[in-house]
Design a protein around this motif. Structure first.
Motif, mmCIF file in Angstrom:
data_model
loop_
_atom_site.group_PDB
_atom_site.id
_atom_site.type_symbol
_atom_site.label_atom_id
_atom_site.label_comp_id
_atom_site.label_asym_id
_atom_site.label_seq_id
_atom_site.Cartn_x
_atom_site.Cartn_y
_atom_site.Cartn_z
ATOM 1 N N GLU A 88 0.859 -1.210 0.000
ATOM 2 C CA GLU A 88 0.000 0.000 0.000
ATOM 3 C C GLU A 88 0.884 1.246 0.000
ATOM 4 N N GLU A 89 1.834 1.273 0.943
ATOM 5 C CA GLU A 89 2.717 2.442 1.088
ATOM 6 C C GLU A 89 3.474 2.743 -0.195
ATOM 7 N N GLU A 90 3.889 1.674 -0.871
ATOM 8 C CA GLU A 90 4.701 1.867 -2.084
ATOM 9 C C GLU A 90 3.855 2.059 -3.335
ATOM 10 N N GLY A 91 2.527 2.052 -3.153
ATOM 11 C CA GLY A 91 1.625 2.297 -4.277
ATOM 12 C C GLY A 91 1.609 1.171 -5.311
ATOM 13 N N ILE A 92 1.900 -0.054 -4.875
ATOM 14 C CA ILE A 92 1.925 -1.172 -5.836
ATOM 15 C C ILE A 92 0.855 -2.216 -5.516
ATOM 16 N N SER A 93 -0.044 -1.870 -4.577
ATOM 17 C CA SER A 93 -0.987 -2.889 -4.114
ATOM 18 C C SER A 93 -2.000 -3.294 -5.182
ATOM 19 N N GLY A 94 -2.082 -2.500 -6.279
ATOM 20 C CA GLY A 94 -2.998 -2.871 -7.363
ATOM 21 C C GLY A 94 -2.566 -4.147 -8.067
ATOM 22 N N TYR A 95 -1.278 -4.432 -8.068
ATOM 23 C CA TYR A 95 -0.818 -5.642 -8.763
ATOM 24 C C TYR A 95 0.104 -6.522 -7.908
ATOM 25 N N VAL A 96 0.286 -6.149 -6.631
ATOM 26 C CA VAL A 96 1.066 -7.012 -5.734
ATOM 27 C C VAL A 96 0.157 -7.387 -4.566
ATOM 28 N N LYS A 97 -0.204 -8.660 -4.500
ATOM 29 C CA LYS A 97 -1.233 -9.117 -3.559
ATOM 30 C C LYS A 97 -0.664 -10.188 -2.628
ATOM 31 N N TYR A 98 -1.300 -10.298 -1.475
ATOM 32 C CA TYR A 98 -0.824 -11.289 -0.500
ATOM 33 C C TYR A 98 -1.993 -12.044 0.108
ATOM 34 N N ALA A 99 -1.713 -13.268 0.548
ATOM 35 C CA ALA A 99 -2.727 -14.037 1.263
ATOM 36 C C ALA A 99 -2.046 -14.919 2.301
ATOM 37 N N VAL A 100 -2.751 -15.127 3.411
ATOM 38 C CA VAL A 100 -2.295 -16.119 4.387
ATOM 39 C C VAL A 100 -2.719 -17.469 3.830
ATOM 40 N N ALA A 101 -1.767 -18.356 3.617
ATOM 41 C CA ALA A 101 -2.133 -19.658 3.044
ATOM 42 C C ALA A 101 -1.058 -20.681 3.349
ATOM 43 N N ASP A 102 -1.480 -21.930 3.363
ATOM 44 C CA ASP A 102 -0.537 -23.033 3.524
ATOM 45 C C ASP A 102 0.013 -23.394 2.147
ATOM 46 N N ALA A 103 1.334 -23.453 2.057
ATOM 47 C CA ALA A 103 1.999 -23.765 0.785
ATOM 48 C C ALA A 103 1.577 -25.136 0.258
ATOM 49 N N THR A 120 13.975 -20.407 0.246
ATOM 50 C CA THR A 120 14.159 -20.954 1.597
ATOM 51 C C THR A 120 12.844 -21.359 2.267
ATOM 52 N N LEU A 121 12.072 -22.163 1.536
ATOM 53 C CA LEU A 121 10.824 -22.706 2.088
ATOM 54 C C LEU A 121 10.872 -24.231 2.140
ATOM 55 N N ILE A 122 11.354 -24.858 1.060
ATOM 56 C CA ILE A 122 11.251 -26.321 0.965
ATOM 57 C C ILE A 122 11.990 -27.023 2.107
ATOM 58 N N GLU A 123 12.982 -26.312 2.673
ATOM 59 C CA GLU A 123 13.759 -26.867 3.789
ATOM 60 C C GLU A 123 12.909 -26.984 5.059
ATOM 61 N N HIS A 124 11.713 -26.360 5.038
ATOM 62 C CA HIS A 124 10.939 -26.264 6.282
ATOM 63 C C HIS A 124 9.521 -26.830 6.185
ATOM 64 N N VAL A 125 9.211 -27.525 5.112
ATOM 65 C CA VAL A 125 7.843 -28.052 5.020
ATOM 66 C C VAL A 125 7.841 -29.556 5.290
ATOM 67 N N PRO A 126 6.759 -30.043 5.920
ATOM 68 C CA PRO A 126 6.730 -31.464 6.293
ATOM 69 C C PRO A 126 6.650 -32.398 5.085
ATOM 70 N N ASP A 127 6.124 -31.894 3.960
ATOM 71 C CA ASP A 127 5.945 -32.762 2.795
ATOM 72 C C ASP A 127 6.418 -32.012 1.533
ATOM 73 N N PRO A 128 7.729 -32.044 1.271
ATOM 74 C CA PRO A 128 8.282 -31.287 0.132
ATOM 75 C C PRO A 128 7.676 -31.702 -1.199
ATOM 76 N N GLU A 129 7.330 -32.977 -1.322
ATOM 77 C CA GLU A 129 6.740 -33.424 -2.591
ATOM 78 C C GLU A 129 5.375 -32.768 -2.797
ATOM 79 N N ALA A 130 4.589 -32.683 -1.722
ATOM 80 C CA ALA A 130 3.278 -32.033 -1.826
ATOM 81 C C ALA A 130 3.449 -30.557 -2.195
ATOM 82 N N LEU A 131 4.504 -29.919 -1.662
ATOM 83 C CA LEU A 131 4.752 -28.510 -1.994
ATOM 84 C C LEU A 131 4.994 -28.361 -3.499
ATOM 85 N N VAL A 132 5.905 -29.165 -4.035
ATOM 86 C CA VAL A 132 6.236 -29.017 -5.457
ATOM 87 C C VAL A 132 5.030 -29.387 -6.316
#
Ligand code: SAM
Length: 306
Positions: A88-103, A120-132
């Motif tokens: 919002e502050e940087e004026g880019i919220s029209g095309y840069v969006k975020y959501a709380v979600a499980d990978a 630096t995410l795959i090192e921390h998920v319980p099921d890397p295959e499900a992530l990919v």
């Protein structure tokens, strides 16, 4: 304090720690490399999975523009709220969006994005295959899926530590044990090492698998950083995170850190010593004394075409 939704930002890496360290890694001169390796273009639809406070999404937003679209998702609500505020502050919220979600259960339809990536995410998920699998699902046919992470390399030279550094490290390590069960519950460092990602990509049917990378060593004495920036890094990355961690521990585990107990005495000793070290380093910085300690974080990028 034990909420699922603020685990990472509370116990593992705070917003300033990620912002500062990632801000240095995603250097402007790497733009071409990222575009090439991650399959990006000016109008691409991009997803950054496990985006943390959004440092990489905002980096990309300098080069991707509408009708292109950038999404970042993360499990940690504190990061997502911060990333939204920054957009919002940087004026880019029209095309840069975020959501709380499980990978591992992305809230997007099949084939939504041209490029899907994580750092630096795959090192921390319980099921890397499900992530990919999820990353592949939300990527359009012909699009690029990339997983990035830090390579585990042992430096050939370690800067000498004095007795103060050694004692701080010893105490910090000891106190860290208190949150080991929490880290285990959240799979911190228990996912897939980046080196094993190519094999997984191959098994899941990604094509044209490429192994690339970027290397952005950090040294506080680097001429890139003005004095105020060095002082800020010293405080926000090296001293405050330890202080914050200890204060949170004392609050979260009152029985373990009872007043007068040995554990409490160690916590108090650590709180004292980090400020002794901080003041010493600050004096050195201000006097122009250089240590030339280099932190190395070579990152591997594994990418494949759907
Ligand atoms: C090491 S941090 C990296 C953050 C960001 N990619 C960066 O480099 O600044 C790992 C991130 O993954 C997030 N995370 C861990 N497991 C996740 C999951 N299952 N779903 C979504 N995010 C997850 C954490 O909340 C944290 O923000």
């Amino acid at each position: 304090m034990f909420l699922e939704e603020d685990f990472w930002s509370t116990w593992i890496q705070s917003i300033p720690v990620l912002e500062l360290s990632r801000g240095r890694r995603f250097r402007p001169e790497l733009k071409e490399a990222f575009f090439e390796y991650l399959g990006l273009s000016r109008h691409a639809k991009v997803l950054d999975v496990g985006c943390g406070p959004g440092t990489f999404t905002r980096y990309l937003a300098r080069y991707v523009e509408p009708p292109g679209l950038i999404w970042g998702v993360d499990k940690d609500r504190v990061f997502v709220d911060y990333a939204r505020r920054k957009a919002e502050e940087e004026g880019i919220s029209g095309y840069v969006k975020y959501a709380v979600a499980d990978a591992l259960a992305l809230p997007f339809d099949e084939g939504t994005f041209d490029a899907v990536m994580s750092y630096t995410l795959i090192e921390h998920v319980p099921d890397p295959e499900a992530l990919v699998r999820e990353m592949i699902r939300v990527c359009e046919p012909g699009g690029t899926v990339s997983v990035m992470g830090v390579l585990a390399v042992e430096p050939k030279f370690k800067p000498p530590q004095d007795s103060l550094d050694r004692r701080i490290e010893e105490l910090f390590r000891k106190l860290q044990r208190a949150i080991e069960p929490l880290k285990e519950k959240h799979h911190v460092g228990r996912g897939l090492p980046i080196e094993r990602v190519p094999e997984l990509f191959d098994r899941l049917g990604l094509k044209e698998i490429r192994i690339s990378g970027f290397y952005t060593p950090f040294c506080i004495d680097d001429a890139r950083y003005p004095r105020e920036e060095r002082e800020r890094m010293l405080l926000e990355e090296f001293t405050k995170p330890i202080e914050d961690f200890v204060l949170k521990l004392l609050k979260a585990f009152p029985d373990r850190f009872r007043e007068g107990s040995p554990a409490c005495a160690e916590a108090e000793e650590l709180l004292r010593l980090i400020w002794v070290r901080h003041k010493r380093r600050l004096r050195e910085l201000r006097a122009g004394v250089k240590r030339w300690e280099i932190q190395e974080n070579p990152s591997l990028i594994v990418s494949g075409r759907k």
